[in-house]
Write a protein that holds these residues in place. Structure first.
Motif, PDB file in Angstrom:
ATOM      1  N   GLY A 173     -11.192   0.749  -0.432  1.00 24.99           N
ATOM      2  CA  GLY A 173     -10.257   0.957  -0.921  1.00 24.99           C
ATOM      3  C   GLY A 173      -9.215   2.204  -0.763  1.00 24.99           C
ATOM      4  O   GLY A 173      -8.868   2.953   0.043  1.00 24.99           O
ATOM      5  N   VAL A 220      -9.789  -4.627   0.581  1.00 27.16           N
ATOM      6  CA  VAL A 220     -10.047  -4.069   0.129  1.00 27.16           C
ATOM      7  C   VAL A 220      -9.275  -2.552  -0.698  1.00 27.16           C
ATOM      8  O   VAL A 220      -8.306  -2.449  -0.002  1.00 27.16           O
ATOM      9  CB  VAL A 220     -11.221  -3.160   0.065  1.00 27.16           C
ATOM     10  N   PHE A 221      -9.481  -1.751  -2.144  1.00 33.27           N
ATOM     11  CA  PHE A 221      -8.292  -1.600  -2.802  1.00 33.27           C
ATOM     12  C   PHE A 221      -8.823  -0.633  -3.661  1.00 33.27           C
ATOM     13  O   PHE A 221      -9.697  -0.257  -3.757  1.00 33.27           O
ATOM     14  CB  PHE A 221      -7.727  -2.481  -3.557  1.00 33.27           C
ATOM     15  N   GLN A 239      -8.454   0.145  -6.377  1.00 32.32           N
ATOM     16  CA  GLN A 239      -8.321  -1.037  -7.753  1.00 32.32           C
ATOM     17  C   GLN A 239      -8.853  -2.559  -7.522  1.00 32.32           C
ATOM     18  O   GLN A 239      -7.290  -3.143  -7.259  1.00 32.32           O
ATOM     19  CB  GLN A 239      -7.294  -0.996  -8.431  1.00 32.32           C
ATOM     20  N   GLU A 240      -9.572  -3.506  -8.110  1.00 33.28           N
ATOM     21  CA  GLU A 240      -9.536  -4.656  -6.959  1.00 33.28           C
ATOM     22  C   GLU A 240     -10.886  -5.641  -8.714  1.00 33.28           C
ATOM     23  O   GLU A 240     -11.270  -4.864  -9.689  1.00 33.28           O
ATOM     24  CB  GLU A 240     -11.100  -4.589  -6.110  1.00 33.28           C
ATOM     25  N   PRO A 241      -9.505  -6.477  -8.536  1.00 36.88           N
ATOM     26  CA  PRO A 241      -9.004  -6.695  -7.942  1.00 36.88           C
ATOM     27  C   PRO A 241      -7.485  -6.477  -8.216  1.00 36.88           C
ATOM     28  O   PRO A 241      -7.281  -5.619  -9.323  1.00 36.88           O
ATOM     29  CB  PRO A 241      -8.572  -8.660  -9.059  1.00 36.88           C
ATOM     30  N   LEU A 242      -6.581  -6.568  -6.479  1.00 31.18           N
ATOM     31  CA  LEU A 242      -5.461  -5.968  -6.697  1.00 31.18           C
ATOM     32  C   LEU A 242      -4.433  -6.093  -7.793  1.00 31.18           C
ATOM     33  O   LEU A 242      -4.232  -7.338  -8.149  1.00 31.18           O
ATOM     34  CB  LEU A 242      -4.880  -6.176  -5.333  1.00 31.18           C
ATOM     35  N   PRO A 257      -8.976 -11.229  -0.059  1.00 34.39           N
ATOM     36  CA  PRO A 257      -9.229 -10.452  -1.453  1.00 34.39           C
ATOM     37  C   PRO A 257     -11.345 -10.443  -1.226  1.00 34.39           C
ATOM     38  O   PRO A 257     -11.851 -10.246  -1.495  1.00 34.39           O
ATOM     39  CB  PRO A 257      -9.067 -11.610  -2.138  1.00 34.39           C
ATOM     40  N   HIS A 258     -11.433  -8.625  -0.965  1.00 35.60           N
ATOM     41  CA  HIS A 258     -12.702  -8.807  -0.367  1.00 35.60           C
ATOM     42  C   HIS A 258     -13.508  -9.698  -0.139  1.00 35.60           C
ATOM     43  O   HIS A 258     -14.342 -10.101  -0.346  1.00 35.60           O
ATOM     44  CB  HIS A 258     -13.089  -8.260  -1.231  1.00 35.60           C
TER      45      HIS A 258
END
Ligand code: NAP
Length: 338
Positions: free
Chosen positions: A254, A278-279, A281-284, A300-301
């Motif tokens: 991310g 991908v972000f 911060q995960e989970p978004l 979700p990745h």
């Protein structure tokens, strides 16, 4: 007899599943959890198999030679190993255990870090890249919106040969994806750190190369690892080099993309749509505006999940090679970050 330890922050159930898969592939060796290794035998551990471990747990094993990750992306672990906190912990541990520690151990990450290289994972990533490229090429986000509004409207799409797809990164996953895209005749380019020659794919490197490639891109796919040089590399300046209305797929990490800049580019129409797996911060987080942005598809990745069967087999083969021929696979360059 040397030991192999399994370190992770997975649930107990997930850890047992992994150990079961790994042990079923190993001959004359078993992978153990930290609690199964008495303290006096910790110095016998030379291999750690890890899945998102607490990096400081590695310090329990003074004679660790290599750390095998079950993930293809090891950015988080590399950052942790380079961090001041980890290196301070190394020094503390070293001074506490002077007598029991082997001299070469516990200086800055004295072990080798080997990431998972699995052709099944590369195939899985290539399939995801193709699926979401077609999703963008064939205007699926627009058709989904039109359906919501009961709108019957045909949209133009570009033929594959006229669609310029650019890949950031052409490593194990990027190259596999480019090879699959090549079969559909797309007009392909890629950008990497070092110069390369690739059959039928235009290649770019360096900052000038990045600008030149982005200026001729309809769909940009990111498969760069997250390192200090790639952090927020896609930002308002670089995204502005793309032709107006270009589309983005981010499948690596991310933080290669500056999310605030991307949102501004989507709102201005500079970027027409982004598919994000991908972000930063995960989970978004539920409060993130990314969730409900009409020009973003959130995944979700899941573009290339680790396959337990194939990866356990590969890890077992790596261990066999090390035990029988003392050979270690190519390891991650901690300094470069990938
Ligand atoms: P890799 O084999 O290490 O390849 C990395 C590529 O990036 C190489 O082509 C490298 O250039 C290029 N690169 C690195 N730093 C660069 C820089 N500063 N400037 C330009 N190019 C640079 O990695 P991989 O196996 O293809 O994996 C890529 C990433 O995918 C992983 O790091 C991970 O973050 C991500 N991943 C995501 C998922 C998912 O499910 N979403 C799953 C697995 C992995 P050179 O060729 O010149 O070295």
């Amino acid at each position: 007899m040397k030991h192999i330890v399994f370190l992770s922050r997975l649930t107990e159930e997930a850890q047992f599943l992994w150990i079961e898969h790994l042990n079923s592939q190993l001959q004359n060796q078993t992978v153990l959890l930290p609690d199964q290794i008495p303290e006096r035998e910790e110095a016998l551990v030379d291999i750690a198999i890890v899945s998102n471990p607490n990096p400081e747990d590695l310090l329990r094993y003074p004679n660790l030679v290599w750390v095998q990750s079950l993930w293809a992306g090891v950015e988080g672990l590399v950052q942790a190993l380079k961090s001041d906190v980890f290196n301070k912990a190394c020094l503390n541990k070293r001074s506490l255990n002077k007598k029991s520690l082997n001299k070469k151990s516990l200086n800055k990450a004295s072990f080798q870090l080997v990431r998972l290289i699995d052709p099944t994972l590369a195939q899985s990533m290539a399939e995801s890249v193709l699926a979401w490229t077609l999703y963008l090429q064939r205007n699926m986000p627009c058709y989904a919106q039109q359906q919501g509004q009961k709108q019957w409207r045909k949209l133009q799409h570009r033929d594959s040969k006229d669609l310029r797809i650019s890949m950031l990164g052409a490593g194990k996953l990027g190259l596999g994806s480019l090879n699959l895209l090549q079969q559909l005749n797309y007009s392909l380019s890629c950008w990497t750190r070092s110069p390369k020659e690739l059959d039928g794919i235009s290649h770019y490197h360096g900052q000038d190369g990045l600008k030149a490639m982005l200026e001729q891109t309809d769909i940009l796919i990111n498969l760069l690892p997250l390192t200090p040089s790639t952090h927020h590399m896609l930002n308002k300046e670089t995204l502005a080099w793309l032709p107006k209305g270009a589309k983005l797929i981010n499948f690596s990490r991310g933080a290669v993309v500056n999310t605030a800049d991307l949102l501004a580019c989507l709102d201005s129409g500079q970027i027409e749509h982004a598919v994000l797996d991908v972000f930063e911060q995960e989970p978004l987080p539920v409060e993130s505006e990314v969730w409900s942005h009409p020009k973003i598809t959130v995944l979700p990745h899941i573009s290339a999940p680790t396959n337990k069967e194939t990866s356990a087999k590969i890890v077992a083969e790596n261990i066999h090679l090390y035990r029988t021929e003392n050979k270690l696979l190519e390891s991650v360059d901690i300094k470069l970050g990938y």
